[in-house]
Motif scaffolding. Structure first.
Motif, PDB file in Angstrom:
ATOM      1  N   THR A  59       0.841  -1.242  -0.065  1.00 34.91           N
ATOM      2  CA  THR A  59      -0.162  -0.086  -0.130  1.00 34.91           C
ATOM      3  C   THR A  59       0.959   1.320   0.033  1.00 34.91           C
ATOM      4  O   THR A  59       0.500   2.121  -0.558  1.00 34.91           O
ATOM      5  N   TYR A  63       1.299   4.092  -3.021  1.00 34.86           N
ATOM      6  CA  TYR A  63       0.950   5.446  -2.662  1.00 34.86           C
ATOM      7  C   TYR A  63       1.889   6.428  -3.254  1.00 34.86           C
ATOM      8  O   TYR A  63       1.885   7.512  -4.058  1.00 34.86           O
ATOM      9  N   LYS A  67       1.846   9.107  -6.221  1.00 35.80           N
ATOM     10  CA  LYS A  67       2.314  10.533  -6.014  1.00 35.80           C
ATOM     11  C   LYS A  67       3.506  10.943  -6.896  1.00 35.80           C
ATOM     12  O   LYS A  67       3.608  11.948  -7.394  1.00 35.80           O
TER      13      LYS A  67
END
Length: 284
Positions: A59, A63, A67
Motif C-alpha cells: 500500500t 501510494y 504521487k
C-alpha cells in the motif's frame, strides 16, 4: 502476496508509462522506492527478489508511486536524499540536494586544512547539507549555518541531530543580518540564482520553493548582495564560494573583481558546466 520482483516490475512499468522515464530511470527510482519502504539495500533487492511483500508495504509503495507519477519529486516523498555519500532529511520547503553542489564541497574542503580550526559559514543553508557535510569532513572546524526560513532551520536541525554533529551552530538570519561583526575563514553559499520567469522553473522545479530558486528580475540579486556584504564577515585572506547558474560565471568574476577579491577561480560540476566561482578577500 506479490514478490519483490513483481512489485519492482510493476513500479518500473508505471513510471515508464506515467512519467515517460527511460527504462534505466524507471528502474533506478523503483529501486529507491523499494529500498525506502522495505528498508533493504539494492543488493538485497536482487538477492531476495522472491520474497513476498506484505499488504501494508504494498500500500505504501503504491501510494508513493502514484504521487510520483502525479509530479511530486521522489526526495520529498521519501523524506530523504543522498548527497556526498550520506543520506539527508529533506522536506518540501527546501531545495532537493543535487550532485551538482558536491563540487562546492570539494573546492571548499581544499581550502580547509583538516588539522586546523577554521570558522566556516553556510549562508542560506536550506537542508543543511553543505554546512553539515563540511562539519563532518572537518571535525576540528566550527560551522555556522544560517537561513531566513523557519522550515529550513528545522530541516537543518533534523540533519544535525541525525548525524549527531557537535561542531555546528544553527541560527535564523536574513543573510548576514544576525551575525553582527562575526568573521569567518570560509563562507559558502548556494543562493537563489534564477531570474523571474526563468524557463527552468517549468522544467522539473515546479514543486520546489520559489524563494530558494528565484533571486529577482536578473537572477544575480542575491549573488551580488552576498559578494558585496561578505567582505564584512571574511577574515583576512578568507575565501568565499558561491554556486551559480550555468551562464553566470563571468558575471561573478566581474563582481568579485569590482569588490576587491583576488585569486578568482571557477569549478565545473559533474556535467562540465561552470557551477562554482570562488575567490579570496585580502584586507589591504
Amino acid at each position: 502476496m506479490a514478490t519483490i520482483r513483481d512489485i519492482l516490475k510493476n513500479i518500473q512499468s508505471k513510471l515508464y508509462q506515467g512519467i515517460g522515464f527511460s527504462s534505466d530511470e524507471a528502474k533506478l527510482e523503483a529501486r529507491f522506492i523499494l529500498e525506502h519502504v522495505l528498508k533493504i539495500t539494492q543488493k538485497e533487492i536482487i538477492q531476495q527478489s522472491d520474497l513476498h511483500i506484505d499488504t501494508d508495504n504494498q500500500t505504501e509503495i503504491e501510494y508513493i508511486t502514484e504521487k510520483r507519477i502525479a509530479g511530486t519529486p521522489l526526495p520529498y516523498l521519501l523524506g530523504e536524499w543522498s548527497f556526498y555519500g550520506r543520506t539527508f532529511k529533506v522536506n518540501p520547503h527546501v531545495l532537493i540536494p543535487r550532485a551538482d553542489t558536491e563540487i562546492l564541497i570539494e573546492k571548499a574542503l581544499s581550502k580547509i586544512n583538516v588539522r586546523d580550526r577554521y570558522e566556516v559559514l553556510d549562508l542560506g543553508c536550506g537542508t543543511g547539507i553543505i554546512g553539515i557535510t563540511i562539519a563532518l569532513e572537518r571535525p576540528l572546524s566550527k560551522v555556522t549555518l544560517i537561513d531566513q526560513s523557519e522550515h529550513a532551520i528545522q530541516n537543518t536541525k533534523e540533519n544535525q541531530t541525525f548525524y549527531q554533529v557537535t561542531n555546528t551552530m544553527i541560527q535564523k538570519s536574513d543573510w548576514f543580518s544576525a551575525l553582527d561583526q562575526t568573521r569567518f575563514d570560509v563562507i559558502l553559499s548556494n543562493p537563489p540564482y534564477l531570474e523571474d520567469n526563468d524557463p527552468h522553473l517549468s522544467q522539473g522545479l515546479e514543486e520546489e520553493p520559489l524563494d530558494a530558486l528565484v533571486s529577482g528580475p536578473t537572477g544575480i540579486e542575491a549573488i551580488q548582495y552576498i559578494i558585496e556584504n561578505a567582505k564584512n564577515h571574511i577574515k583576512p585572506s578568507g575565501w568565499l564560494f558561491i554556486e551559480h547558474g550555468f551562464n553566470q560565471a563571468m558575471i561573478l568574476k566581474d563582481l568579485f573583481e569590482k569588490n576587491g577579491y583576488q585569486h578568482i577561480e571557477n569549478a565545473n560540476d559533474i556535467h562540465g558546466i561552470h557551477r562554482v566561482t570562488f575567490a579570496q578577500y585580502s584586507i589591504v
